[in-house]
Scaffold this motif. Structure first.
Motif, short mmCIF file in Angstrom:
data_model
loop_
_atom_site.label_atom_id
_atom_site.label_comp_id
_atom_site.label_asym_id
_atom_site.label_seq_id
_atom_site.Cartn_x
_atom_site.Cartn_y
_atom_site.Cartn_z
N LEU A 147 0.89 -1.39 0.10
CA LEU A 147 0.09 -0.10 -0.09
C LEU A 147 1.12 1.13 0.19
N THR A 148 0.45 2.31 -0.77
CA THR A 148 1.05 3.47 -0.57
C THR A 148 0.28 4.59 0.17
N ILE A 149 0.55 4.87 1.38
CA ILE A 149 -0.17 5.79 2.30
C ILE A 149 0.15 7.26 2.11
N ASP A 150 -0.66 8.02 1.90
CA ASP A 150 -0.36 9.61 1.76
C ASP A 150 -0.11 10.31 2.89
N ALA A 151 0.02 11.48 2.61
CA ALA A 151 0.26 12.21 3.93
C ALA A 151 -0.93 12.49 5.04
N GLN A 152 -2.24 12.08 4.29
CA GLN A 152 -3.36 12.27 5.16
C GLN A 152 -3.66 10.91 5.89
N GLY A 153 -2.98 9.84 5.53
CA GLY A 153 -3.04 8.57 6.16
C GLY A 153 -3.88 7.78 5.31
N LEU A 154 -4.37 8.05 4.40
CA LEU A 154 -5.30 7.24 3.35
C LEU A 154 -4.56 6.60 2.22
N VAL A 155 -5.01 5.45 1.82
CA VAL A 155 -4.54 4.71 0.83
C VAL A 155 -4.60 5.20 -0.56
N SER A 156 -3.39 5.83 -1.19
CA SER A 156 -3.42 6.14 -2.50
C SER A 156 -3.21 5.67 -3.62
N ASP A 157 -2.68 4.20 -3.27
CA ASP A 157 -2.24 3.29 -4.52
C ASP A 157 -2.05 1.98 -3.98
N PHE A 158 -2.11 0.74 -4.69
CA PHE A 158 -1.71 -0.46 -4.07
C PHE A 158 -1.57 -1.46 -5.25
N SER A 159 -0.60 -2.64 -4.89
CA SER A 159 -0.51 -3.53 -5.86
C SER A 159 -0.45 -4.89 -4.97
N VAL A 160 -0.88 -5.76 -5.64
CA VAL A 160 -0.74 -7.23 -4.97
C VAL A 160 0.69 -7.83 -5.51
N ALA A 161 1.21 -7.87 -4.43
CA ALA A 161 2.84 -8.67 -4.60
C ALA A 161 2.56 -9.95 -4.70
N ARG A 162 1.68 -10.67 -3.90
CA ARG A 162 1.54 -12.06 -3.95
C ARG A 162 0.10 -12.64 -3.57
N GLY A 163 -0.37 -13.44 -4.21
CA GLY A 163 -1.63 -14.13 -3.78
C GLY A 163 -2.81 -13.23 -4.38
N GLN A 164 -4.02 -12.98 -3.93
CA GLN A 164 -5.03 -12.37 -4.44
C GLN A 164 -5.71 -11.27 -3.38
N LEU A 165 -6.31 -10.78 -4.13
CA LEU A 165 -7.11 -9.44 -3.35
C LEU A 165 -8.43 -10.18 -2.59
N THR A 166 -8.32 -10.20 -1.44
CA THR A 166 -9.69 -10.83 -0.73
C THR A 166 -10.49 -9.49 -0.47
N PRO A 167 -11.81 -9.91 -0.30
CA PRO A 167 -12.67 -8.83 0.34
C PRO A 167 -12.14 -8.38 1.77
N ASP A 168 -11.48 -8.84 2.45
CA ASP A 168 -11.11 -8.37 3.79
C ASP A 168 -9.79 -7.25 3.28
N LEU A 169 -9.06 -7.85 2.45
CA LEU A 169 -8.02 -6.70 1.89
C LEU A 169 -8.69 -5.54 1.30
N GLN A 170 -9.74 -5.62 0.60
CA GLN A 170 -10.22 -4.47 -0.26
C GLN A 170 -10.75 -3.66 0.96
N THR A 171 -11.66 -4.10 1.72
CA THR A 171 -11.77 -3.29 2.87
C THR A 171 -10.95 -2.45 3.73
N ILE A 172 -9.74 -3.03 3.91
CA ILE A 172 -8.55 -2.40 4.56
C ILE A 172 -8.39 -1.23 3.46
N ILE A 173 -8.05 -1.38 2.19
CA ILE A 173 -7.82 -0.61 1.26
C ILE A 173 -8.59 0.77 1.33
#
Length: 75
Positions: free
Chosen positions: A16-42
């Protein structure tokens, strides 16, 4: 006794890339898959931003989602 084992080869890893406001500004899946739980975190998490000389700045963090631990019974 019971021992919990983790299979890290089955873990989902998201960078995850976290911006200066503390929000996710970008992400990439390095391994595995994007699960619903991970989507919620993002989408909904707010992080404490990194600082550089006391000023909030963007930074990258890695999130690892391991599969549930399997209990092994020893005889």
């Amino acid at each position: 006794g019971n021992a919990a084992t983790f299979d890290d080869s089955a873990a989902n890893v998201v960078e995850l890339t976290i911006d200066a406001q503390g929000l996710v500004s970008d992400f990439s899946v390095a391994r595995g898959q994007l699960t619903p739980d991970l989507q919620t975190i993002i989408m909904f998490s707010k992080f404490t931003p990194a600082t550089l000389l006391g000023t909030p700045t963007s930074a990258k963090v890695t999130i690892v989602q391991r599969p549930p631990a399997r209990r092994q019974m020893r005889s």
